[in-house]
Design an enzyme around this catalytic site. Sequence first.
Site, short mmCIF file in Angstrom:
data_model
loop_
_atom_site.label_atom_id
_atom_site.label_comp_id
_atom_site.label_asym_id
_atom_site.label_seq_id
_atom_site.Cartn_x
_atom_site.Cartn_y
_atom_site.Cartn_z
N ASP A 1 11.23 -7.26 -35.50
CA ASP A 1 9.79 -7.12 -35.74
C ASP A 1 9.26 -8.33 -36.51
O ASP A 1 9.64 -8.55 -37.67
CB ASP A 1 9.54 -5.83 -36.53
CG ASP A 1 8.08 -5.44 -36.57
OD1 ASP A 1 7.22 -6.35 -36.58
OD2 ASP A 1 7.80 -4.23 -36.61
N HIS B 1 8.24 -5.36 -32.74
CA HIS B 1 7.11 -4.55 -33.16
C HIS B 1 6.42 -3.98 -31.91
O HIS B 1 6.22 -4.68 -30.93
CB HIS B 1 6.11 -5.40 -33.94
CG HIS B 1 5.03 -4.61 -34.60
ND1 HIS B 1 5.21 -3.96 -35.80
CD2 HIS B 1 3.75 -4.35 -34.22
CE1 HIS B 1 4.10 -3.35 -36.14
NE2 HIS B 1 3.20 -3.56 -35.20
N CYS C 1 2.44 1.57 -36.00
CA CYS C 1 1.84 0.36 -36.54
C CYS C 1 0.96 0.75 -37.75
O CYS C 1 1.47 1.31 -38.72
CB CYS C 1 1.06 -0.35 -35.44
SG CYS C 1 0.32 -1.92 -35.89
#
Length: 227
Positions: A169, A196, A120
């Site tokens: 995502d 994600h 991330c």
Amino acid sequence: MGSTITLTAADGTSIPAYVATPVGAPKGGLVLLQEIFGVNAHIRAVADGYAADGYWVVAPATFQRVQSGVELGYTQGDIAAGVALKAQVEALPAPGVMQDVQAAVDYAARAGKVAVLGYCWGGWLSWRAAEQVKGLAAAVPYYGGGMTTPAEAARVPTCPVLAHFGEQDHAIPIDTVHAFTEAQPGVQVQIYPAQHGFNCDHRGAYNAEAAALARQRTLAFLQLHVG
């Protein structure tokens, strides 16, 4: 397996880091960069896992410059808090947090060649580190939020890069991943039928099959470039 040490950045700032040590001689060093949730139980578990595979892992607390001791969960409130902290760090004058990443890489270098791996926000930092941080043998960003913008896709990495993305995502539209891939033909881009955060088994987005395959590819990449 793990302990906490203190790194000293170039500007003298003290940065705590979780260190996971392998049994026996390390294959090399691995700097692990956190998500927006801090160096929490999940990140420590990931560090321990890579240490079990033979790497000396250093996970710096990259929120330290704005708030110490951050360990968030995955509720909507935690996400909002993490996003706010990330924004504060990103607003720091350059080089900001990148000097903390450099300090971690320098520390990990006592184990041999060093790679950086992040998830991330940490994935985005890993991508920037591939261009800006000295002493890296490889970089592995996982779903690096922000790294597929045109400006970020124009960076010039100085080490081999393996990038993992999820095609579902919500934070990184798949068309931007394809554009990044075209802009960076030298980067190995892997796309998974996942959301994600698919590597995090503490989240609803966890995808065990995608996580296992990405980890397998990551270990092969590290073996090739680090040891």
